[in-house]
Design an enzyme around this catalytic site. Structure first.
Site: not given
Ligand code: PLP
Length: 382
Positions: A43, A264
């Site tokens: 993702k 800043y």
């Molecule tokens: C993002 C996500 C993962 C992956 O998690 P990591 O901690 O990056 O390994 C797995 N399952 C779900 C439902 C997620 O949203």
């Protein structure tokens, strides 16, 4: 080797993405997942690293199932991997989206009553119901059917066969803290609920969950961050290979006297200082919260460090949108030249430490990298 993004001589920084390290990380996670099969969570543009090169590399390393968050991410992945099984975590997005799921053979993770009804009505393509995954609530209260709804669904669906679930899943809230009692509690709730769907594969573990082992593994694991080099467990040494090196180009080298101010907010300098002005900032995902003080007597708490010529160089004053100042006094001006690159994170400066200095996690650093770096993909299926 292949590049993308702005040309190296026109960019403020460069990202080197080591696809061999990514493939090695997948293989290690797959090994640790046995008897389960390891999928890959890609993702958010593969956690900011670039969906296409990452997905191709993982496919070549043997990964066949992939998870994305959104339907448009699923479509993009389908274009890269025609044969992969692609799950979409965030559920269906109404009837119009359901048509896209059907056409692109995306498997929705159904999370709510409305998802169930929509897929029942529109997951049908005239030949057979389309497969789906079912998300079960065990403690996140983010997505997922309640235990009660899951029971009704299991009973109804045994009769109607309106849906074709191929995976039941849930998500761990505290897997990065192995001793947290929540882990065991969620695992037990999940084992009870998954039994309602016999003969359907199940999935519970994210990256950190894989290292909990045993019952947490189920049939399919879902690593994300560990594939990309993030530590799957905050309390143990990181077994993963570093995948990303982020570097910032030095635009100027300056000298300033103790008592003069920087950036800043006018942080006063604690000593006569040699400053390397680097051409990346918070617009490149180097968070403003990584700001330092007037090193070495810091005017604010925390602050990240870069790595340059064999040593850590602390951030000086506030990180700005396009520029960050580093204290290179201890190196001596002769060692620092315009056009050199300071490592922001990578093999010498662990991403998890930089994230911690900015009060965040590696996930957020990676997904904030943005589009201004020159990107170099090395190894793998670049
Ligand atoms: C993002 C996500 C993962 C992956 O998690 P990591 O901690 O990056 O390994 C797995 N399952 C779900 C439902 C997620 O949203």
């Amino acid at each position: 080797m292949s590049g993308s993004g702005p040309a190296p001589h026109l960019a403020g920084g460069r990202l080197t993405i080591d696809l061999d390290a990514l493939a090695d990380n997948y293989r290690l996670l797959a090994k640790r997942s046995v008897p389960a099969e390891a999928s890959a969570v890609v993702k958010a543009d593969a956690y900011g690293l670039g969906l296409a090169p990452v997905a191709r590399t993982l496919w070549a390393a043997g990964c066949r199932r992939f998870f994305v968050a959104l339907p448009h991410e699923g479509l993009a992945l389908r274009a890269v991997l025609p044969e992969a099984q692609i799950f979409v975590f965030n559920g269906l997005f109404g009837t119009e989206a359901a048509a896209v799921y059907r056409e692109a053979r995306l498997v929705p993770v159904l999370n709510s009553q409305s998802d169930l009804s929509t897929w029942e009505a529109h997951g049908w393509n005239g030949e057979g119901s389309r497969p789906c995954a079912i998300h079960l609530e065990t403690g996140m209260n983010r997505l997922g059917l309640t235990a009660e709804r899951a029971r009704t669904l299991a009973e109804e669906n045994t009769l109607t066969r309106a849906l074709t679930p191929i995976l039941v899943m849930s998500h761990l809230a505290c897997a990065d803290a192995p001793d947290h009692p929540m882990n065991r509690r969620q695992c037990e709730s999940f084992q009870v609920l998954r039994a309602l769907f016999p003969e359907i594969e199940s999935s519970l573990a994210n990256s950190a969950g894989i290292f909990l082992g045993g019952d947490f593994l189920c049939d399919v694991t879902r690593p994300g961050i560990a594939l990309y080099g993030g530590a799957p467990n905050g309390t143990k040494p990181n077994p993963m290979r570093q995948v990303v090196t982020a570097e910032a180009r030095i635009a100027q080298v300056r000298r300033a006297k103790a008592g003069e101010t920087v950036s800043y907010g006018a942080t006063p300098l604690a000593r006569d200082t040699i400053i390397a002005v680097a051409s990346t900032g918070y617009a490149d995902g180097y968070h403003r919260a990584a700001s330092g003080g007037g090193v070495p007597l810091r005017a604010v708490d925390g602050g990240a460090s870069g790595f340059f010529h064999g040593q850590a160089v602390p951030v000086l004053g506030r990180v700005t949108m396009d520029l960050t100042l580093f204290d290179v006094t201890d190196l001596g001006a002769d060692d620092v030249a315009v056009g050199d690159h300071i490592e922001l994170f990578g093999p010498n400066m662990p991403i998890d430490s930089v994230a911690a200095a900015a009060g965040t996690i590696a996930y957020e650093l990676l997904t904030s990298l943005g589009q201004r770096y020159h990107r170099e993909y090395v190894g793998g299926e670049a």
